[in-house]
Design an enzyme around this catalytic site. Structure first.
Site, short mmCIF file in Angstrom:
data_model
loop_
_atom_site.label_atom_id
_atom_site.label_comp_id
_atom_site.label_asym_id
_atom_site.label_seq_id
_atom_site.Cartn_x
_atom_site.Cartn_y
_atom_site.Cartn_z
N LYS A 122 -54.57 24.71 37.07
CA LYS A 122 -54.44 24.42 37.86
C LYS A 122 -54.43 24.70 39.21
O LYS A 122 -54.81 25.02 40.14
CB LYS A 122 -53.64 23.10 38.17
CG LYS A 122 -52.63 22.72 37.04
CD LYS A 122 -51.60 21.66 37.46
CE LYS A 122 -50.04 22.49 37.40
NZ LYS A 122 -49.96 23.28 35.81
N ARG B 245 -45.91 15.59 37.76
CA ARG B 245 -45.77 15.89 36.97
C ARG B 245 -45.17 14.66 36.10
O ARG B 245 -45.23 14.41 34.98
CB ARG B 245 -44.83 17.38 36.54
CG ARG B 245 -45.21 18.40 36.66
CD ARG B 245 -44.37 19.55 36.02
NE ARG B 245 -44.90 20.85 36.06
CZ ARG B 245 -45.51 21.78 36.81
NH1 ARG B 245 -44.90 21.66 38.13
NH2 ARG B 245 -45.29 23.04 36.61
N ARG C 9 -50.09 35.98 29.01
CA ARG C 9 -50.18 35.14 30.30
C ARG C 9 -48.55 35.31 30.81
O ARG C 9 -47.89 35.60 30.09
CB ARG C 9 -49.94 33.70 30.47
CG ARG C 9 -49.12 33.11 31.72
CD ARG C 9 -49.38 31.87 32.52
NE ARG C 9 -48.47 31.05 32.35
CZ ARG C 9 -48.63 30.20 32.92
NH1 ARG C 9 -50.03 29.47 33.59
NH2 ARG C 9 -48.26 28.89 33.00
N ARG D 119 -42.45 34.16 29.80
CA ARG D 119 -41.46 33.47 29.78
C ARG D 119 -41.37 32.58 28.37
O ARG D 119 -42.32 32.58 27.70
CB ARG D 119 -42.29 31.89 30.89
CG ARG D 119 -41.80 32.43 31.95
CD ARG D 119 -41.71 31.13 33.11
NE ARG D 119 -43.52 30.37 32.93
CZ ARG D 119 -43.95 29.38 34.32
NH1 ARG D 119 -43.25 29.77 35.19
NH2 ARG D 119 -45.15 28.91 34.21
N ARG E 10 -44.12 22.13 23.96
CA ARG E 10 -44.38 22.56 25.42
C ARG E 10 -45.36 21.43 26.12
O ARG E 10 -45.81 20.47 26.85
CB ARG E 10 -43.99 24.37 26.05
CG ARG E 10 -44.21 23.48 27.39
CD ARG E 10 -44.49 25.43 27.89
NE ARG E 10 -44.44 24.53 29.24
CZ ARG E 10 -44.92 26.10 30.12
NH1 ARG E 10 -45.67 26.93 29.58
NH2 ARG E 10 -45.36 26.33 31.40
P1 AMP Z 1 -45.26 26.20 37.87
O1 AMP Z 1 -44.69 27.56 38.70
O2 AMP Z 1 -45.79 25.50 38.77
O3 AMP Z 1 -44.83 26.93 36.67
O4 AMP Z 1 -43.16 25.61 38.35
C1 AMP Z 1 -42.75 27.13 38.49
C2 AMP Z 1 -40.73 25.46 37.15
O5 AMP Z 1 -40.89 24.82 38.17
C3 AMP Z 1 -41.45 24.38 36.18
O6 AMP Z 1 -41.43 25.70 35.16
C4 AMP Z 1 -40.27 23.96 36.62
O7 AMP Z 1 -39.55 23.76 35.58
C5 AMP Z 1 -40.05 24.04 37.98
N1 AMP Z 1 -41.11 22.55 38.60
C6 AMP Z 1 -42.40 22.63 39.44
N2 AMP Z 1 -42.48 21.64 39.60
C7 AMP Z 1 -41.82 20.76 39.22
C8 AMP Z 1 -42.31 19.81 39.08
N3 AMP Z 1 -43.12 18.43 39.58
N4 AMP Z 1 -41.70 18.66 38.37
C9 AMP Z 1 -40.20 19.32 37.40
N5 AMP Z 1 -39.87 20.31 37.32
C10 AMP Z 1 -41.07 21.12 38.58
#
Ligand code: AMP
Length: 231
Positions: free
Chosen positions: A18, A92, A126, A159, A170
Site C-alpha cells: 500500500k 482500517r 521486512r 516487528r 495478523r
Molecule cells: P503502519 O505504518 O501503517 O504499519 O502503522 C503503524 C502502526 O500504527 C500500526 O501497526 C497500528 O498500530 C497504528 N495504526 C496506523 N494506522 C492505523 C489505523 N487506521 N487504525 C489503527 N491503528 C493504526
C-alpha cells in the site's frame, strides 16, 4: 486538475505494498501522500496526548483504537479541503470508514489482493526503522549497511507482528476487520480491486484507472505546485 479535487484511499493487508503504491500515485499524479502510520509516528515524536496514548497500543502490536485514530487524522483531513490526496493505512475498520465518510467524499478506493504466500514471504524479509517507519526488504530493498537505517544509521528491527508465528493470525484479523470496509466501498461503487504478486505488475492497471478518473492530470509535473506540502 486545478479546479478538481481528487481523493483516493488504498486498502490492503500488511505487506501488500500500500505504501509503495500510494507513493507512486502521489508522485505520478501530483497528489499528497497521507499515511496514517506516519501521522501516528509524528504524534509519538511530538509527545502529543494522542501520540502518547497511541504508543501504548503500538508497543503491544495492537491497532490504535478508532477514537484515537479519528481524533488524530480527521482534523488534518478537514484542513485539506482544497487539496487532492491519496491516503494509506486508514480506514482500517468500519467505524473509521464511517467517520471518514462523514468528513469527505472519496473518488476511488483501491483494494490490493495479494496471495497469502506472497505476503508471508515479503513480511519475513521486512525490517523497519521504528522511529521513522522506513521499511526495508532484505531481499529486494536492503539497507546500504546491513541492519542499519540508511538515513539515521540507527538499528533496524523486525516487528514481532511481522514474525512468521504472528503473521497468519495478523492477516486473518486484517481480513475480518477489512471485510465490512471493503463491502461498504463496493456498495458505493468506488471500489477497485487489484490482484497479483508483484507491485510493478499491478501498477500499470492502477495508473490507467487513475488516469481515466482524472485525465486532466496527465503530465503530473504540471500539477505538482498545486499540491505542495500542507503546512
Ligand atoms: P503502519 O505504518 O501503517 O504499519 O502503522 C503503524 C502502526 O500504527 C500500526 O501497526 C497500528 O498500530 C497504528 N495504526 C496506523 N494506522 C492505523 C489505523 N487506521 N487504525 C489503527 N491503528 C493504526
Amino acid at each position: 486538475m486545478a479546479n478538481r479535487i481528487f481523493r483516493a484511499v488504498v486498502l490492503g493487508p500488511p505487506g501488500s505494498g500500500k505504501g509503495t503504491i500510494s507513493a507512486r500515485i502521489a508522485q505520478s499524479f501530483g497528489l499528497q501522500h497521507l499515511s496514517s502510520g506516519d501521522f501516528v509516528r509524528e504524534n509519538i515524536s511530538a509527545s502529543t496526548e494522542a501520540g502518547i496514548l497511541a504508543k501504548t497500543y503500538i508497543d503491544k502490536d495492537l491497532l490504535v483504537p478508532d477514537c484515537v485514530m479519528t481524533c488524530l487524522l480527521l482534523p488534518r483531513l478537514e484542513q485539506m479541503t482544497r487539496h487532492s490526496w491519496v491516503l494509506d493505512g486508514f480506514p482500517r475498520t468500519l467505524a473509521q470508514a464511517t467517520a471518514l465518510n462523514d468528513t469527505c467524499s472519496l473518488d476511488v478506493v483501491i483494494s490490493l489482493n495479494i496471495p497469502l504466500e506472497t505476503l508471508k514471504e515479503r513480511l519475513r524479509h521486512r525490517w523497519i526503522h521504528p522511529a521513522s517507519g522506513r521499511v526495508y526488504n532484505m531481499e529486494f530493498n536492503p539497507p546500504q549497511v546491513h541492519g542499519m537505517d540508511d538515513i539515521s544509521r540507527e538499528p533496524l528491527v523486525q516487528r514481532d507482528e511481522d514474525k512468521p508465528e504472528a503473521l497468519v493470525a495478523r492477516l486473518r484479523h486484517y481480513k475480518d476487520i477489512a471485510k465490512p470496509v471493503i463491502d461498504l466501498y463496493r456498495s458505493k461503487g468506488i471500489l477497485h480491486s487489484f490482484s497479483g504478486t508483484e507491485t510493478n505488475k499491478i501498477w500499470p492497471y492502477i495508473n490507467s484507472l487513475i488516469t481515466g478518473k482524472i485525465p486532466e492530470v496527465q503530465g503530473a509535473s504540471q500539477t505538482l505546485p498545486l499540491h505542495s506540502q500542507e503546512q
